[in-house]
Design a protein around this motif. Structure first.
Motif, PDB file in Angstrom:
ATOM      1  N   LYS A   2     -19.280 -10.232  64.827  1.00  0.00           N
ATOM      2  CA  LYS A   2     -18.790 -10.779  63.565  1.00  0.00           C
ATOM      3  C   LYS A   2     -18.159 -12.143  63.815  1.00  0.00           C
ATOM      4  N   HIS A   3     -18.303 -13.014  62.826  1.00  0.00           N
ATOM      5  CA  HIS A   3     -17.746 -14.359  62.899  1.00  0.00           C
ATOM      6  C   HIS A   3     -16.835 -14.591  61.699  1.00  0.00           C
ATOM      7  N   TYR A   4     -15.697 -15.207  61.972  1.00  0.00           N
ATOM      8  CA  TYR A   4     -14.733 -15.578  60.947  1.00  0.00           C
ATOM      9  C   TYR A   4     -14.405 -17.055  61.124  1.00  0.00           C
ATOM     10  N   ALA A   5     -13.927 -17.679  60.061  1.00  0.00           N
ATOM     11  CA  ALA A   5     -13.506 -19.077  60.138  1.00  0.00           C
ATOM     12  C   ALA A   5     -12.208 -19.243  59.368  1.00  0.00           C
ATOM     13  N   THR A   6     -11.361 -20.102  59.893  1.00  0.00           N
ATOM     14  CA  THR A   6     -10.121 -20.460  59.210  1.00  0.00           C
ATOM     15  C   THR A   6      -9.777 -21.892  59.592  1.00  0.00           C
ATOM     16  N   GLU A  29     -14.954  -4.262  67.415  1.00  0.00           N
ATOM     17  CA  GLU A  29     -16.158  -4.877  67.976  1.00  0.00           C
ATOM     18  C   GLU A  29     -15.841  -6.309  68.405  1.00  0.00           C
ATOM     19  N   PRO A  30     -16.658  -6.883  69.288  1.00  0.00           N
ATOM     20  CA  PRO A  30     -16.462  -8.297  69.650  1.00  0.00           C
ATOM     21  C   PRO A  30     -16.589  -9.187  68.409  1.00  0.00           C
ATOM     22  N   PHE A  31     -15.825 -10.254  68.375  1.00  0.00           N
ATOM     23  CA  PHE A  31     -15.861 -11.175  67.241  1.00  0.00           C
ATOM     24  C   PHE A  31     -15.464 -12.566  67.704  1.00  0.00           C
ATOM     25  N   ARG A  32     -15.697 -13.543  66.839  1.00  0.00           N
ATOM     26  CA  ARG A  32     -15.275 -14.919  67.068  1.00  0.00           C
ATOM     27  C   ARG A  32     -14.487 -15.391  65.850  1.00  0.00           C
ATOM     28  N   LEU A  33     -13.402 -16.092  66.111  1.00  0.00           N
ATOM     29  CA  LEU A  33     -12.638 -16.739  65.046  1.00  0.00           C
ATOM     30  C   LEU A  33     -12.734 -18.236  65.282  1.00  0.00           C
ATOM     31  N   HIS A  34     -13.487 -18.910  64.439  1.00  0.00           N
ATOM     32  CA  HIS A  34     -13.676 -20.352  64.515  1.00  0.00           C
ATOM     33  C   HIS A  34     -12.518 -21.003  63.758  1.00  0.00           C
ATOM     34  N   VAL A  35     -11.776 -21.858  64.441  1.00  0.00           N
ATOM     35  CA  VAL A  35     -10.586 -22.470  63.847  1.00  0.00           C
ATOM     36  C   VAL A  35     -10.750 -23.976  63.794  1.00  0.00           C
ATOM     37  N   LEU A  36     -10.767 -24.513  62.582  1.00  0.00           N
ATOM     38  CA  LEU A  36     -10.745 -25.955  62.411  1.00  0.00           C
ATOM     39  C   LEU A  36      -9.292 -26.406  62.443  1.00  0.00           C
ATOM     40  N   ALA A  37      -8.945 -27.146  63.482  1.00  0.00           N
ATOM     41  CA  ALA A  37      -7.606 -27.732  63.572  1.00  0.00           C
ATOM     42  C   ALA A  37      -7.575 -28.909  62.611  1.00  0.00           C
ATOM     43  N   MET A  38      -6.616 -28.937  61.723  1.00  0.00           N
ATOM     44  CA  MET A  38      -6.579 -29.971  60.703  1.00  0.00           C
ATOM     45  C   MET A  38      -6.018 -31.305  61.194  1.00  0.00           C
ATOM     46  N   ASP A  39      -5.584 -31.352  62.436  1.00  0.00           N
ATOM     47  CA  ASP A  39      -5.151 -32.618  63.032  1.00  0.00           C
ATOM     48  C   ASP A  39      -5.283 -32.500  64.554  1.00  0.00           C
ATOM     49  N   ASN A  40      -5.209 -33.627  65.225  1.00  0.00           N
ATOM     50  CA  ASN A  40      -5.394 -33.639  66.681  1.00  0.00           C
ATOM     51  C   ASN A  40      -4.288 -32.896  67.419  1.00  0.00           C
ATOM     52  N   SER A  41      -3.076 -32.929  66.898  1.00  0.00           N
ATOM     53  CA  SER A  41      -1.961 -32.217  67.524  1.00  0.00           C
ATOM     54  C   SER A  41      -2.226 -30.709  67.543  1.00  0.00           C
ATOM     55  N   GLU A  94     -20.352 -24.385  56.946  1.00  0.00           N
ATOM     56  CA  GLU A  94     -21.658 -24.939  57.324  1.00  0.00           C
ATOM     57  C   GLU A  94     -21.690 -25.271  58.818  1.00  0.00           C
ATOM     58  N   HIS A  95     -20.626 -25.878  59.314  1.00  0.00           N
ATOM     59  CA  HIS A  95     -20.544 -26.244  60.726  1.00  0.00           C
ATOM     60  C   HIS A  95     -20.713 -25.005  61.618  1.00  0.00           C
ATOM     61  N   CYS A  96     -20.049 -23.929  61.276  1.00  0.00           N
ATOM     62  CA  CYS A  96     -20.135 -22.699  62.076  1.00  0.00           C
ATOM     63  C   CYS A  96     -21.542 -22.102  62.046  1.00  0.00           C
ATOM     64  N   LEU A  97     -22.159 -22.130  60.892  1.00  0.00           N
ATOM     65  CA  LEU A  97     -23.508 -21.588  60.768  1.00  0.00           C
ATOM     66  C   LEU A  97     -24.528 -22.436  61.533  1.00  0.00           C
ATOM     67  N   VAL A  98     -24.398 -23.741  61.447  1.00  0.00           N
ATOM     68  CA  VAL A  98     -25.383 -24.639  62.051  1.00  0.00           C
ATOM     69  C   VAL A  98     -25.131 -24.864  63.541  1.00  0.00           C
ATOM     70  N   PHE A  99     -23.901 -25.188  63.907  1.00  0.00           N
ATOM     71  CA  PHE A  99     -23.623 -25.614  65.276  1.00  0.00           C
ATOM     72  C   PHE A  99     -23.113 -24.510  66.203  1.00  0.00           C
ATOM     73  N   HIS A 100     -22.640 -23.414  65.640  1.00  0.00           N
ATOM     74  CA  HIS A 100     -22.134 -22.326  66.478  1.00  0.00           C
ATOM     75  C   HIS A 100     -23.008 -21.078  66.400  1.00  0.00           C
ATOM     76  N   GLY A 101     -24.095 -21.153  65.649  1.00  0.00           N
ATOM     77  CA  GLY A 101     -25.062 -20.066  65.611  1.00  0.00           C
ATOM     78  C   GLY A 101     -24.580 -18.778  64.973  1.00  0.00           C
ATOM     79  N   ALA A 102     -23.584 -18.870  64.110  1.00  0.00           N
ATOM     80  CA  ALA A 102     -23.107 -17.659  63.428  1.00  0.00           C
ATOM     81  C   ALA A 102     -24.157 -17.228  62.405  1.00  0.00           C
ATOM     82  N   PRO A 103     -24.663 -15.996  62.490  1.00  0.00           N
ATOM     83  CA  PRO A 103     -25.664 -15.550  61.520  1.00  0.00           C
ATOM     84  C   PRO A 103     -25.072 -15.317  60.130  1.00  0.00           C
TER      85      PRO A 103
END
Length: 129
Positions: A2-6, A29-41, A94-103
């Motif tokens: 499973k894939h999640y994004a925040t 089950e194994p999973f991935r949490l894709h996190v977009l950091a909203m700033d460089n810090s 979209e980024h997670c689906l395209v570049f990280h291969g999340a189905p």
């Protein structure tokens, strides 16, 4: 898997930490949490901060420039964090689906906390479709 994004910045890090703790504790089950950091810090903290290492098995940090680029970056400059988050949410997915291969991927607000295995929600969605 499973894939999640925040997405979040350091002002929301404590809430995101609680989200990650609940996922780590309850997701069977194994999973991935894709996190977009909203700033460089925030990105540096996610990738180099000791306190975040406990999530390294499932955490996929995404640098702001991977999603906020070109016209999106121009639009987001000088805007509030809330505006940037609303703007970037569909771009993150979209980024997670395209570049990280999340189905398939589920978006989670960073202040979500699970009390039961999230698999229950996935089964419910699969039954309805």
């Amino acid at each position: 898997m499973k894939h999640y994004a925040t997405l979040f910045d350091m002002a929301y890090a404590a809430k995101a930490w609680a989200l990650m703790d609940s996922l780590q504790r309850l997701h069977r089950e194994p999973f991935r949490l894709h996190v977009l950091a909203m700033d460089n810090s925030t990105y540096r903290t996610l990738t180099m901060g000791r306190e975040w290492r406990r999530y390294q098995d499932f955490l996929v940090p995404i640098a702001p420039g991977e999603v906020m680029k070109g016209r999106t970056a121009d639009i987001c400059n000088g805007r509030s964090i809330a505006y940037r988050c609303f703007t970037c949410t569909p771009l993150l997915m979209e980024h997670c689906l395209v570049f990280h291969g999340a189905p398939a991927i589920a978006y989670l607000d960073a202040d979500v906390y699970f009390f039961q295995d999230p698999e229950i929600a996935w089964r419910y969605m699969e039954e309805k479709h």
